[in-house]
Design an enzyme around this catalytic site. Sequence first.
Site, PDB file in Angstrom:
ATOM      1  N   GLY A 140       0.924  -1.109   0.001  1.00 47.80           N
ATOM      2  CA  GLY A 140      -0.193   0.077  -0.086  1.00 47.80           C
ATOM      3  C   GLY A 140       0.845   1.106  -0.062  1.00 47.80           C
ATOM      4  N   ASN A 141       0.261   2.539   0.260  1.00 47.20           N
ATOM      5  CA  ASN A 141       1.145   3.795   0.436  1.00 47.20           C
ATOM      6  C   ASN A 141       0.416   4.530   1.339  1.00 47.20           C
ATOM      7  OD1 ASN A 141      -0.705   5.460  -1.112  1.00 47.20           O
ATOM      8  ND2 ASN A 141      -0.218   4.124  -2.625  1.00 47.20           N
ATOM      9  N   ARG A 142       0.981   5.602   1.755  1.00 43.07           N
ATOM     10  CA  ARG A 142       0.641   6.670   2.545  1.00 43.07           C
ATOM     11  C   ARG A 142      -0.661   7.499   2.290  1.00 43.07           C
ATOM     12  NH1 ARG A 142       4.011   6.830   7.039  1.00 43.07           N
ATOM     13  NH2 ARG A 142       6.232   5.855   6.692  1.00 43.07           N
ATOM     14  N   SER A 143      -1.241   7.466   1.114  1.00 41.23           N
ATOM     15  CA  SER A 143      -2.146   8.382   0.917  1.00 41.23           C
ATOM     16  C   SER A 143      -3.498   8.003   1.514  1.00 41.23           C
ATOM     17  CB  SER A 143      -2.830   8.074  -0.860  1.00 41.23           C
ATOM     18  OG  SER A 143      -3.951   8.722  -0.799  1.00 41.23           O
ATOM     19  N   ALA A 152      -3.266   7.665  -5.549  1.00 41.34           N
ATOM     20  CA  ALA A 152      -1.921   7.283  -5.434  1.00 41.34           C
ATOM     21  C   ALA A 152      -1.949   6.023  -6.098  1.00 41.34           C
ATOM     22  CB  ALA A 152      -1.171   7.301  -4.036  1.00 41.34           C
TER      23      ALA A 152
END
Length: 235
Positions: free
Chosen positions: A33-36, A104
């Site tokens: 995943g990512n921090r969005s 993102a």
Amino acid sequence: GAAAAAAGDLSGRRVVVTAGPTVEDLDPVRYLGNRSSGKMGFAVAERAAARGAEVTLITGPVNLGTPRGVARVDVRSALSMRDALARALGDDLSGADALVMTAAVADYRPAVVSPVKLKKMQGAGGDETSLRLVKNPDLLAEIGAKRATKKPVLVGFAVETGTPEQLVDYARGKLLQKKCDLVVANEARVAFAGDDNRATIVSAAGAEGLGTMSKVELADRILDRVRDVWADIVA
Ligand code: CTP
Ligand code: CA
């Protein structure tokens, strides 16, 4: 600015917004995943609807309530976001007057998604491992390549680390490569931190640096610029 964000000034327009991260599953319990947070995209959807547009919000997994009057489509991976975009825009892209791509989107996904939980490897050979990834399609670039007119107006986002000069250079590259009308560039540290953002809006005409403001206020500024593109099409 705030004065331009008149109630109803986007009525009759259809706006599709993507938001949040995409999440790429590795097995039933693990993912990339990512921090969005999704806040920027939700702010754009909220403001577009408040200003009278018909809004579809396609979002990856986030912890946010649906803005009033917005049709929400929940997705998970980049590939599922691509399917939702195809449904919202239609084959000929006639389903939207603007697409604001704040999501993102993961650049890569695991080459293999295991249907069962992966077990850790035992013994000395298990002290190191690696993950094979394959490239996801570039959703925005695909739409940019397919688009023959300014329908939909395309807004990309670019979150970067590095100097302000690099930020604008990368944004210009993305504007050309993805054939967008606008790219909103911001710094990762600011963009992912909370409710505020500081952005530079890059178009073929140049780069407009904006001060620090709330994501809701930035959403209005972006929508003002989209409205300007629509006005130019008629003129
Ligand atoms: N984007 C997309 N599909 C992808 C990757 C990105 O549609 N597979 C979109 C994003 O939603 C965003 C824009 O492209 O609007 C720019 O995303 P960004 O990650 O900054 O650009 P990339 O082209 O992926 O370049 P890099 O990550 O290498 O900086
Ligand atoms: Ca990327």
